[in-house]
Design a protein around this motif. Structure first.
Motif, PDB file in Angstrom:
ATOM      1  N   MET A   1       0.853  -1.175   0.000  1.00 34.35           N
ATOM      2  CA  MET A   1       0.000   0.000   0.000  1.00 34.35           C
ATOM      3  C   MET A   1       0.896   1.233   0.000  1.00 34.35           C
ATOM      4  SD  MET A   1      -3.185   1.477   0.573  1.00 34.35           S
ATOM      5  CE  MET A   1      -4.039  -0.051   0.773  1.00 34.35           C
ATOM      6  N   ASN A   2       0.664   2.096  -0.948  1.00 35.15           N
ATOM      7  CA  ASN A   2       1.375   3.367  -0.970  1.00 35.15           C
ATOM      8  C   ASN A   2       0.357   4.499  -0.942  1.00 35.15           C
ATOM      9  OD1 ASN A   2       0.452   3.883  -3.651  1.00 35.15           O
ATOM     10  ND2 ASN A   2       2.139   2.684  -4.469  1.00 35.15           N
ATOM     11  N   ILE A   3       0.845   5.717  -0.890  1.00 36.32           N
ATOM     12  CA  ILE A   3      -0.054   6.865  -0.740  1.00 36.32           C
ATOM     13  C   ILE A   3      -0.964   7.033  -1.961  1.00 36.32           C
ATOM     14  CG2 ILE A   3       1.572   8.612  -1.604  1.00 36.32           C
ATOM     15  CD1 ILE A   3      -0.822   9.011   1.404  1.00 36.32           C
ATOM     16  N   ASP A   4      -0.490   6.682  -3.144  1.00 40.78           N
ATOM     17  CA  ASP A   4      -1.348   6.779  -4.329  1.00 40.78           C
ATOM     18  C   ASP A   4      -2.512   5.796  -4.250  1.00 40.78           C
ATOM     19  OD1 ASP A   4       0.201   8.807  -5.493  1.00 40.78           O
ATOM     20  OD2 ASP A   4       1.526   7.344  -6.466  1.00 40.78           O
ATOM     21  N   THR A   5      -2.234   4.582  -3.811  1.00 36.09           N
ATOM     22  CA  THR A   5      -3.292   3.584  -3.648  1.00 36.09           C
ATOM     23  C   THR A   5      -4.276   4.035  -2.571  1.00 36.09           C
ATOM     24  OG1 THR A   5      -1.766   1.847  -4.328  1.00 36.09           O
ATOM     25  CG2 THR A   5      -3.771   1.156  -3.189  1.00 36.09           C
ATOM     26  N   PHE A   6      -3.746   4.597  -1.499  1.00 37.20           N
ATOM     27  CA  PHE A   6      -4.603   5.137  -0.435  1.00 37.20           C
ATOM     28  C   PHE A   6      -5.603   6.132  -1.020  1.00 37.20           C
ATOM     29  CE2 PHE A   6      -5.456   8.710   2.380  1.00 37.20           C
ATOM     30  CZ  PHE A   6      -5.973   8.083   3.507  1.00 37.20           C
ATOM     31  N   GLU A  37      -1.591  -1.101   6.648  1.00 37.06           N
ATOM     32  CA  GLU A  37      -0.887   0.008   5.998  1.00 37.06           C
ATOM     33  C   GLU A  37      -1.850   1.145   5.664  1.00 37.06           C
ATOM     34  OE1 GLU A  37       0.919  -2.110   2.758  1.00 37.06           O
ATOM     35  OE2 GLU A  37       2.619  -2.763   3.986  1.00 37.06           O
ATOM     36  N   PHE A  38      -3.056   0.808   5.204  1.00 35.62           N
ATOM     37  CA  PHE A  38      -4.061   1.837   4.945  1.00 35.62           C
ATOM     38  C   PHE A  38      -4.355   2.608   6.231  1.00 35.62           C
ATOM     39  CE2 PHE A  38      -8.255   3.617   4.861  1.00 35.62           C
ATOM     40  CZ  PHE A  38      -8.347   4.189   3.604  1.00 35.62           C
ATOM     41  N   ALA A 119     -10.745   0.911   9.076  1.00 34.16           N
ATOM     42  CA  ALA A 119      -9.663  -0.039   8.789  1.00 34.16           C
ATOM     43  C   ALA A 119      -9.299  -0.855  10.029  1.00 34.16           C
ATOM     44  CB  ALA A 119      -8.434   0.681   8.241  1.00 34.16           C
ATOM     45  N   GLY A 120      -9.213  -0.213  11.168  1.00 35.41           N
ATOM     46  CA  GLY A 120      -8.868  -0.926  12.396  1.00 35.41           C
ATOM     47  C   GLY A 120      -9.910  -1.954  12.797  1.00 35.41           C
ATOM     48  N   LEU A 121     -11.187  -1.610  12.657  1.00 36.55           N
ATOM     49  CA  LEU A 121     -12.256  -2.553  12.983  1.00 36.55           C
ATOM     50  C   LEU A 121     -12.278  -3.725  12.010  1.00 36.55           C
ATOM     51  CD1 LEU A 121     -15.081  -0.032  13.927  1.00 36.55           C
ATOM     52  CD2 LEU A 121     -13.770  -1.505  15.488  1.00 36.55           C
TER      53      LEU A 121
END
Length: 168
Positions: A1-6, A37-38, A119-121
């Motif tokens: 996961m990178n910032i662009d994918t985010f 990562e997200f 994301a955490g849940l």
């Protein structure tokens, strides 16, 4: 996961009626490492926004006066996407002309409740383990606290003040 994918993920969910469900659905196609990562990238974006200067224009626009309201406002800002977010941060008064501000009873309601938790849940549901909690709310915002005097806020954000200021 990178910032662009985010940011691509954010762009796919931002126009959905239930953005929390849309984000959960989108993230559920990822493996547990990518979900984690997200979550980390999301927290980084929140921490960048956790600044008194940003809280000042949130206060003018919608009376944002608690850490949790400000967090929900920051969630909404992130949902606008990286390009719009950069434009808003470079000139918050642009929000006065922004057509996508949610309104409830003719009052601005640019909030997104609990988007930061999705994301955490999901990670916990998938793995049975919790991600490290990235607390943003209990940290003092960066910068110098703004003064909530109408005259000063009107000078700093003339267009926002003219459009949104309600007697606080």
């Amino acid at each position: 996961m990178n910032i662009d994918t985010f940011w691509q993920i954010i762009s796919t969910v931002r126009s959905q009626d239930d953005v929390n469900l849309a984000l959960r659905t989108s993230l559920s196609t990822l493996d547990k490492h990518e979900i984690a990562e997200f979550d980390e990238l999301y927290t980084q974006q929140l921490r960048k926004l956790w600044h008194w200067d940003n809280w000042a224009f949130a206060y003018v626009m919608c009376g944002c006066n608690s850490e949790y309201d400000f967090l929900d406002f920051c969630n909404w800002l992130i949902l606008q996407g990286d390009e719009i977010l950069a434009q808003i941060l470079s000139n918050p008064d642009r929000l006065a002309d922004y057509e996508h501000v949610p309104m409830i009873d003719d009052l601005p309601a640019p909030y997104c409740d609990e988007l930061d938790l999705v994301a955490g849940l999901l990670y916990e549901d998938v793995t049975g383990e919790e991600l490290p909690y990235h607390n943003v709310v209990n940290f003092q915002p960066q910068g110098k606290k703004f003064k909530n005097k109408p005259k000063l806020l009107k000078e700093q954000f003339p267009k926002l003040f003219s459009k949104y200021w309600q007697q606080k």
